[in-house]
Scaffold this active site. Structure first.
Site, PDB file in Angstrom:
ATOM      1  N   THR A 160       0.475   0.206   1.252  1.00 49.76           N
ATOM      2  CA  THR A 160       1.243   0.419   2.482  1.00 49.76           C
ATOM      3  C   THR A 160       2.728   0.220   2.227  1.00 49.76           C
ATOM      4  O   THR A 160       3.569   0.967   2.738  1.00 49.76           O
ATOM      5  CB  THR A 160       0.758  -0.525   3.585  1.00 49.76           C
ATOM      6  OG1 THR A 160      -0.619  -0.255   3.862  1.00 49.76           O
ATOM      7  CG2 THR A 160       1.560  -0.341   4.867  1.00 49.76           C
ATOM      8  N   HIS A 213      -1.371  10.853   1.472  1.00 50.22           N
ATOM      9  CA  HIS A 213      -1.842   9.534   1.050  1.00 50.22           C
ATOM     10  C   HIS A 213      -3.054   9.127   1.885  1.00 50.22           C
ATOM     11  O   HIS A 213      -3.155   9.464   3.076  1.00 50.22           O
ATOM     12  CB  HIS A 213      -0.736   8.485   1.183  1.00 50.22           C
ATOM     13  CG  HIS A 213      -0.307   8.224   2.595  1.00 50.22           C
ATOM     14  ND1 HIS A 213      -0.790   7.153   3.339  1.00 50.22           N
ATOM     15  CD2 HIS A 213       0.556   8.885   3.415  1.00 50.22           C
ATOM     16  CE1 HIS A 213      -0.246   7.167   4.541  1.00 50.22           C
ATOM     17  NE2 HIS A 213       0.582   8.213   4.622  1.00 50.22           N
ATOM     18  N   HIS A 215      -7.061   6.527   1.584  1.00 51.16           N
ATOM     19  CA  HIS A 215      -8.046   5.798   0.781  1.00 51.16           C
ATOM     20  C   HIS A 215      -9.215   6.725   0.430  1.00 51.16           C
ATOM     21  O   HIS A 215     -10.305   6.648   1.011  1.00 51.16           O
ATOM     22  CB  HIS A 215      -8.550   4.578   1.543  1.00 51.16           C
ATOM     23  CG  HIS A 215      -7.500   3.550   1.814  1.00 51.16           C
ATOM     24  ND1 HIS A 215      -6.654   3.081   0.835  1.00 51.16           N
ATOM     25  CD2 HIS A 215      -7.143   2.901   2.955  1.00 51.16           C
ATOM     26  CE1 HIS A 215      -5.831   2.181   1.357  1.00 51.16           C
ATOM     27  NE2 HIS A 215      -6.099   2.057   2.640  1.00 51.16           N
ATOM     28  N   THR A 399      -0.224  -9.978   3.277  1.00 55.05           N
ATOM     29  CA  THR A 399      -1.426 -10.504   3.901  1.00 55.05           C
ATOM     30  C   THR A 399      -1.165 -11.924   4.409  1.00 55.05           C
ATOM     31  O   THR A 399      -0.526 -12.733   3.742  1.00 55.05           O
ATOM     32  CB  THR A 399      -2.596 -10.508   2.905  1.00 55.05           C
ATOM     33  OG1 THR A 399      -2.813  -9.164   2.459  1.00 55.05           O
ATOM     34  CG2 THR A 399      -3.860 -11.033   3.536  1.00 55.05           C
TER      35      THR A 399
END
Length: 465
Positions: A160, A213, A215, A399
């Site tokens: 990201t 982009h 996953h 995170t």
């Protein structure tokens, strides 16, 4: 984004009686004053952030949210509804509309009304731009404008953070950014969706040059008869560090969307405790992800512990990927991309190093506004950091509540054959990246510099007259 907001503010101030047909014309003088007042208060976010208290921060964030909605509403009223550009993109539960450059590909019918209005506005803006430029379907694109990059992001590898840089640069460098949104983030496409996806990527001229982009695992375009394949890039990470980051992400989220409820929210168990108890979320099998992402769509790629899958992943990394970086050396990865592909990445290195208020910052801010509700979900410390961190790499994502594992936990995971294979692949990728870097840069006073062109042509025959 900041300059765009300020420019619209000046438009309102200078045009008390705007010309007919101006899409940004206010509906009334009262509305004009309302919007103008919001602009003046909102400007202090970047001009006077050091003195903001809790109430002022909340007010300015609310102002930005209100401002964006008002501007979109004005433009919605003044424009006739045009046809929406729809992409037959794969594996979505509802129709997809591409919002180029400014935000992710989103299933528009599933969005809240406010976001849906923004998405419609962005799509029509693309259509208008291409209409002004003239039809491109029948015109041959030059080599650089015909370029497509696919970044099939491995989760929790700083993907990201890197993608936000692409969003920040797309308007300046004149390319499109598109998010490949798959149902439940499934990295494996059905055969029919593979065909649709390949067709979209190769024939959608309006979205070229394009940066895609998502996953998804590697897909070999050659098997579909494509002559010009896209350029693949990727970033991988130390396998245990990636798993630890993902473990805490599922429980506490990150500073990108702090108000979003995560799947494992409420589970306070640490990663060390999970490993000690033999939990499923920290099992060695969860390490098996980077290899299958590079291996592709074959069934054996997803067979945990497959030696064939690792060999295929290594082959694809060497032969099918333009450049693969590592999270731990992300700045060098960005520097090499800027040197080799300036059409997309010109200015990326400076952006990564300085972290200025750009589109990525305001996307992050806008998304936070929608999720937080601003009453009791937004943490004050986070809001102050969000508004006041100019020069602090605001495009980076971190995170929350992540705790480093102990040496005992790491040693236990390293006994697994799965870790040994994933680590072997990681070390292989790291070696290749460092080899490329060693031949592309030089070091001076502790800093890296890109080498100038190191070849030239001579003995050219026949001689021209």
């Amino acid at each position: 984004m900041q300059q765009w907001l300020l420019s619209k503010s000046e438009d309102y101030k200078e045009k008390s009686d705007p010309p007919e047909g101006n899409p940004w014309a206010p509906a009334s003088h009262q509305r004009h004053l309302r919007i103008d007042g919001i602009f003046e208060r909102s400007q202090s976010i970047v001009t006077d952030s050091s003195s903001l208290n809790a109430k002022a921060i909340l007010q300015r964030l609310a102002d930005l949210r209100q401002l964006w909605g008002l501007l979109i509403e004005e433009k919605e009223k003044s424009e006739s509804a045009g046809p929406q550009q729809q992409a037959n993109l794969p594996v979505s539960v509802c129709p997809m509309v591409v919002s180029a450059c400014h935000s992710d590909v989103r299933p528009v019918d599933c969005l809240p009304p406010g976001e849906r209005a923004i998405a419609r506005h962005e799509v029509r803006e693309i259509e208008q731009r291409h209409t002004m430029d003239g039809p491109r379907q029948d015109a041959a694109l030059d080599e650089e404008d015909d370029m497509v990059i696919i970044y099939n992001r491995v989760p929790k590898t700083a993907s990201t953070s890197f993608t936000n840089i692409a969003y920040d640069l797309c308007a300046k460098n004149k390319y499109h950014v598109l998010h490949i949104n798959t149902t439940k983030n499934n990295p494996v496409m059905s055969l029919q969706d593979q065909v649709r996806f390949v067709k979209n990527i190769t024939s959608w001229k309006e979205m070229k040059p394009g940066f895609y982009h998502g996953h998804i695992s590697y897909l070999d375009f050659a098997k579909f008869g494509v002559k010009k394949k896209p350029i693949y890039i990727n970033v991988i990470r130390d396998p245990i560090e990636r798993l630890v980051s993902y473990y805490y992400f599922l429980r506490f989220g990150d500073d990108y969307r702090p108000g979003l409820r995560r799947r494992k929210q409420g589970d306070k168990k640490t990663f060390d405790e999970c490993v000690a108890e033999g939990g499923s979320d920290c099992a060695p099998e969860k390490l098996w992800l980077q290899i299958p992402f590079f291996c592709g769509h074959s069934s054996e790629c997803w067979n945990v512990g497959s030696r064939w899958a690792m060999d295929q992943a290594k082959y694809n990394l060497i032969n099918e990927y333009f450049l693969v970086g590592v999270t731990e050396e992300l700045e060098d990865f960005i520097m090499l991309l800027e040197a080799a592909l300036p059409r997309f990445f010109r200015g990326a290195t400076d952006l990564y190093r300085t972290g200025i208020y750009t589109m990525g910052f305001f996307l992050k801010l806008s998304l936070t506004l929608f999720v937080c509700n601003l009453r009791n979900l937004c943490d004050l410390k986070f809001l102050k950091e969000l508004v006041c961190t100019q020069g602090k790499k605001s495009h980076l994502r971190k995170t929350t509540e992540k705790k480093l594992p102990t040496k005992q936990t790491i040693a236990k995971l390293q006994q697994s054959d799965i870790w040994k294979m994933e680590n072997e692949f990681y070390e292989f990728a790291l070696e290749q990246f460092q080899f490329i870097r060693a031949h592309a840069v030089r070091e001076k006073d502790g800093d890296l510099y890109i080498l100038a062109q190191n070849f030239f042509y001579e003995k050219i025959y026949p001689k021209s007259n």
